[in-house]
Design an enzyme around this catalytic site. Structure first.
Site, short mmCIF file in Angstrom:
data_model
loop_
_atom_site.label_atom_id
_atom_site.label_comp_id
_atom_site.label_asym_id
_atom_site.label_seq_id
_atom_site.Cartn_x
_atom_site.Cartn_y
_atom_site.Cartn_z
N ILE A 122 0.86 -1.20 0.00
CA ILE A 122 0.00 0.00 0.00
C ILE A 122 0.89 1.24 0.00
O ILE A 122 1.61 1.49 0.97
CB ILE A 122 -0.89 0.03 1.26
CG1 ILE A 122 -1.73 -1.25 1.37
CG2 ILE A 122 -1.78 1.27 1.27
CD1 ILE A 122 -2.43 -1.39 2.72
N SER A 157 4.35 -1.50 4.28
CA SER A 157 4.51 -2.89 4.73
C SER A 157 4.80 -3.81 3.54
O SER A 157 4.10 -3.75 2.52
CB SER A 157 3.24 -3.37 5.44
OG SER A 157 2.95 -2.52 6.53
N GLU A 241 -10.30 -1.50 3.47
CA GLU A 241 -9.22 -1.74 4.44
C GLU A 241 -9.71 -1.73 5.88
O GLU A 241 -9.11 -2.37 6.74
CB GLU A 241 -8.14 -0.65 4.24
CG GLU A 241 -6.87 -0.90 5.02
CD GLU A 241 -5.76 0.13 4.73
OE1 GLU A 241 -5.80 0.79 3.69
OE2 GLU A 241 -4.87 0.24 5.58
C1 LIG Z 1 1.64 -1.52 11.62
C2 LIG Z 1 1.47 -0.43 10.60
C3 LIG Z 1 1.46 -0.74 9.25
C4 LIG Z 1 1.33 0.28 8.30
N1 LIG Z 1 1.36 -0.06 6.96
C5 LIG Z 1 1.25 0.91 6.03
C6 LIG Z 1 1.32 0.59 4.64
O1 LIG Z 1 1.53 -0.56 4.27
N2 LIG Z 1 1.19 1.58 3.74
C7 LIG Z 1 0.98 2.88 4.11
O2 LIG Z 1 0.81 3.73 3.23
N3 LIG Z 1 0.94 3.23 5.43
C8 LIG Z 1 1.07 2.27 6.39
N4 LIG Z 1 1.05 2.63 7.73
C9 LIG Z 1 1.02 4.03 8.09
C10 LIG Z 1 -0.28 4.50 8.75
O3 LIG Z 1 -1.33 4.56 7.82
C11 LIG Z 1 0.02 5.86 9.38
O4 LIG Z 1 0.96 5.63 10.41
C12 LIG Z 1 -1.20 6.51 9.95
O5 LIG Z 1 -2.07 6.89 8.92
C13 LIG Z 1 -0.83 7.75 10.80
O6 LIG Z 1 0.00 8.61 10.09
P1 LIG Z 1 1.38 9.14 10.73
O7 LIG Z 1 2.14 7.95 11.20
O8 LIG Z 1 2.02 10.02 9.73
O9 LIG Z 1 0.97 9.96 12.03
P2 LIG Z 1 0.48 11.46 12.09
O10 LIG Z 1 -0.49 11.72 10.99
O11 LIG Z 1 1.68 12.34 12.18
O12 LIG Z 1 -0.30 11.48 13.47
C14 LIG Z 1 0.39 11.56 14.72
C15 LIG Z 1 -0.67 11.65 15.81
O13 LIG Z 1 -1.43 12.85 15.66
C16 LIG Z 1 -2.82 12.57 15.60
N5 LIG Z 1 -3.47 13.46 14.63
C17 LIG Z 1 -3.05 13.75 13.37
N6 LIG Z 1 -3.92 14.59 12.77
C18 LIG Z 1 -4.91 14.81 13.67
C19 LIG Z 1 -6.14 15.58 13.63
N7 LIG Z 1 -6.48 16.28 12.56
N8 LIG Z 1 -6.92 15.57 14.73
C20 LIG Z 1 -6.58 14.85 15.83
N9 LIG Z 1 -5.44 14.10 15.93
C21 LIG Z 1 -4.63 14.09 14.86
C22 LIG Z 1 -2.90 11.14 15.11
O14 LIG Z 1 -4.11 10.52 15.50
C23 LIG Z 1 -1.68 10.51 15.78
O15 LIG Z 1 -2.01 10.13 17.09
C24 LIG Z 1 1.19 1.63 8.70
C25 LIG Z 1 1.21 1.94 10.07
C26 LIG Z 1 1.36 0.94 11.01
C27 LIG Z 1 1.40 1.31 12.48
#
Ligand SMILES: Cc1cc2nc3c(=O)[nH]c(=O)nc-3n(C[C@H](O)[C@H](O)[C@H](O)COP(=O)(O)OP(=O)(O)OC[C@H]3O[C@@H](n4cnc5c(N)ncnc54)[C@H](O)[C@@H]3O)c2cc1C
Length: 372
Positions: A122, A157, A241
């Site tokens: 993804i 992933s 998803e």
């Molecule tokens: C095990 C695992 C597998 C994954 N696999 C994939 C994959 O295969 N492909 C892929 O594309 N992605 C993947 N991801 C990524 C995942 O989709 C993102 O980690 C997730 O969408 C959060 O984005 P970020 O890590 O950039 O955190 P951020 O967006 O930086 O968020 C950090 C924190 O701030 C909070 N936050 C952010 N914006 C807001 C808002 N507007 N209001 C309130 N709170 C907010 C969030 O809830 C979070 O707690 C994976 C993640 C994990 C943990």
């Protein structure tokens, strides 16, 4: 093979899995739908016709109903079978291609997925673009012969052993409407200009990657769906998803192992009753998402509810079974319960992040309910 009902298919899958677990083909794992990567096991399931079961026969599927797929996935999750290799392709990449792909894309890609031999990653998240997915900065520029992709995807992933990735890219600058100008591409991960760098997990495991796209040339046919409609398409992909049983069953093998050794008492009976009731409620919710999408109605709100409630349940089940059967958590233990407990603890923080964080899901639910 004649299949009469989802229940019958589920029982057949259950017997098959019991046989393969007993003969040592696999050992049950927690979160095995993400971390149990076994191409040979996926190929075995492909031979049975249990990947892409709802897809038309001409694309390698079985032409069965969504309830049949639900029965298959539920049994695979309950057994903790190593299904990560094909999971993404079966759950979302294949269905997206079926919905938005060209005839050529369907014919050339779907049969390989259904056979358990073509795996997808993804390509949504990027550094600084996770929750706010519309802010992706990877660009796809039109050339005479196709497209050129430049940027970086993160947390991808299994990109290091998947064959393809569906990447969300910007094809036009973000204007007033940030959701416009995005498009999806089917990227062959062997293309020149792609570097896949590992990002290690807390337990040393490796499924995460950074995917660097350095002027990656793609043919015209790599565009999935309509140029500029990527947001609508990716939102649909997220519904695939978020609403399934893997959002509340990642720790089910641990629950099953605990129930096998719990001693009967009024307190344990009460605790088990609560666990069963919670899981059954999630099952009904997930089946509701399925019924809505099968009927062609929007299911994104209920998929978000399922993901939010389900992932918090699969996390809290760890503490609940620990109350029932207290033990040390040890990833190297020969004791199955201790090993599963360690796996569950180490993987559980990610449950409420992947596929959309709890906070973001609550925002989606509020918006879809007209509260925001
Ligand atoms: C095990 C695992 C597998 C994954 N696999 C994939 C994959 O295969 N492909 C892929 O594309 N992605 C993947 N991801 C990524 C995942 O989709 C993102 O980690 C997730 O969408 C959060 O984005 P970020 O890590 O950039 O955190 P951020 O967006 O930086 O968020 C950090 C924190 O701030 C909070 N936050 C952010 N914006 C807001 C808002 N507007 N209001 C309130 N709170 C907010 C969030 O809830 C979070 O707690 C994976 C993640 C994990 C943990």
């Amino acid at each position: 093979v004649t299949v009469t009902s989802p229940t019958e298919l589920g029982l057949r899958v259950r017997r098959f899995l019991a046989r393969h677990r007993d003969s040592g083909t696999f050992i049950p794992g927690c979160d095995a739908w993400l971390s149990g990567f076994s191409p040979s096991f996926s190929a075995l399931l492909g031979e049975q016709g249990w990947i892409g079961v709802t897809w038309p026969v001409q694309y390698g599927g079985q032409g069965l109903e969504q309830r049949h797929r639900f029965a298959v996935t539920e049994e695979l999750l309950a057994a903790g079978a190593p299904v990560a290799a094909h999971w993404t392709a079966d759950r979302q990449s294949g269905p997206s291609i079926l919905q938005y792909g060209t005839e050529e894309q369907k014919r050339s890609i779907l049969p390989g997925i259904a056979a358990g031999r073509c795996f997808f990653a993804i390509g949504m998240s990027e550094p600084d673009s996770g929750s706010d997915l519309a802010s992706v900065r990877t660009t796809a520029k039109k050339t005479d012969s196709g497209w050129v992709l430049t940027g970086r995807k993160l947390w991808t992933s299994h990109a290091h052993h998947a064959h393809k990735m569906i990447a969300l890219c910007r094809t036009a600058p973000a204007g007033e409407d940030r959701h416009a100008g995005l498009s999806q591409f089917i990227v062959d991960l062997q293309s020149p200009g792609i570097t896949v760098n590992p990002v290690r997990l807390i337990d040393g495991g490796h499924h995460f990657n950074e995917v660097v796209l350095d002027d990656v040339p793609l043919p015209d046919q790599a565009l999935l769906g309509i140029e500029g409609q990527g947001w609508k398409q990716v939102t649909q992909e997220l519904t695939f998803e978020r609403g399934g049983p893997e959002r509340y069953m990642s720790t089910f093998p641990l629950v099953a192992a605990a129930l096998a050794r719990v001693t009967a008492s009024p307190a344990s009976r009460q605790a088990i009753g609560k666990i069963v009731a919670d899981l059954w409620s999630m099952r009904q919710l997930s089946l509701g998402v399925l019924a809505e999408s099968t009927a062609g109605r929007p299911a994104d709100r209920n998929a978000a509810i399922t993901k939010d409630l389900g992932t918090r349940l699969e996390q809290s089940l760890i503490d609940e079974v620990r109350q029932l059967v207290a033990t040390e958590a040890d990833p190297t233990a020969s004791d199955e319960y201790e090993r599963l407990l360690a796996e569950a603890i180490l993987h559980s923080p990610g449950f409420t992040i992947r596929g959309g964080t709890t906070e973001i899901l609550k925002g989606v639910i509020a918006k879809m309910s007209g509260l925001r």
